[in-house]
Structures are given as C-alpha cells and as structure tokens.
Design a protein around this motif. Structure first.
Motif: not given
Length: 186
Positions: A38-48
């Motif tokens: 239920g959360k997007i961490n910074k690295q996941q966000f950057i990758t997306l």
C-alpha cells in the motif's frame, strides 16, 4: 485514509478528489496489485517515473527525488494511496489553474512562493520537450522547448526580478497556446 491494511474510505476520499467512489475502488485495486504493502517508496517511485518518461533530461534521479517529495505530502518517506490519488486527481481532472498551481509548487523547491526564472525555464523546457515537441517530431525539439519556455517566462516576469511568483506564473502561462493544448491532453 484509514488503516494501511484495509481499504480507504472511498466516500470520504471522493470528496477531496475528482474521482467517484467506484473509480477510487478501481484505482485502489490497481495500486494494491502494483504495491501490495500500500505504499510506494522512493526507489520504486524513481523506477516508475524513469520508466514512464525514459528521457534522461526529465527523469534524472535528482529530479525524480524532487517529484517524489511533492507526492509525499506528509514527508514520511513513502507515497500512500491517498497521496497518489490526490495528485492524480489534479493531474488528470483538475482545472487548468489547479494543474498549473501544482506544477509551480513542483518547481518552488524552497516553498517560498517564488522560483527563479532560470529554474522555470529549464523545468518548462523539459516539460515541453516531453509532452509536446518530442512526441510531435518537431525539428530540434530540445531547442524549441527552451525557446518556448524562455518566451513565456520573459512575458510572465512582470516586475523583472528574474523570479516568478505563483500568481505571475499562473496568470501568464495559462494563456499560452502550447500549455493550453498540453493541459487538455492530460
């Protein structure tokens, strides 16, 4: 938003967004599928973000981190569904003025209601490059984007202090034909 393990209160969330409870439920299912915790961490966000834009100019890690901070409104290091959907609501269904206010805040790095003209030129140029000129196969899209951004912002800097207030930015930029075209495309 409710507890992180259960579903958010879609009825309450629909009051703060421009999505129906059904749409919110559908978005939440997709969000949980991609981000089971239920959360997007910074690295996941950057990758997306880098996957979406793929262009090294607008998707540098530094810029992605800055965008992440704007999504992470409670500054807890993750983007939850409420933060995600609130931003998506503005981007996809907000008025032109709401979209421009969000864009301005994105580039107001120190949150003082003003930003340097040079930063706005760079930022808008990247935006024009990605959103308009590159996709339309314009000759020399990078230079065309910089020229367009510079022209708009030179007109917008009413008091000639080489800084733009949110009011200056919104008042002048919302009438730019390229931006109108772009805002209606989102």
């Amino acid at each position: 938003m409710g507890n992180d393990q259960g579903k958010p209160n879609f009825k309450e969330l629909s009051k703060g967004t421009k999505f129906s409870t059904k749409e919110l439920s559908d978005w939440h299912k997709k969000f949980k599928k991609d981000f089971p915790d239920g959360k997007i961490n910074k690295q996941q966000f950057i990758t997306l973000y880098q996957k979406m834009f793929g262009d090294d100019k607008a998707a540098s890690t530094e810029f992605c981190e800055h965008v992440f901070k704007r999504y992470d409104t409670d500054n807890n290091g993750v983007v939850d569904f409420k933060e995600f959907i609130t931003t998506l609501s503005v981007a996809s269904r907000g008025t032109n003025e709401e979209k421009l206010m969000w864009a301005f805040k994105l580039y107001d790095k120190d949150n003082n209601g003003r930003t340097s003209q040079s930063l706005m030129i760079l930022s808008l140029a990247n935006f024009f490059y990605l959103a308009i000129y590159k996709s339309r196969n314009v000759a020399n899209p990078s230079q065309k984007a910089k020229d367009t951004a510079r022209s708009i912002l030179n007109k917008a800097d009413d008091n000639r202090d080489n800084r733009l207030s949110e009011a200056e930015f919104i008042m002048h930029v919302k009438d730019c034909p390229e931006i109108k075209d772009m805002l209606h495309g989102f």
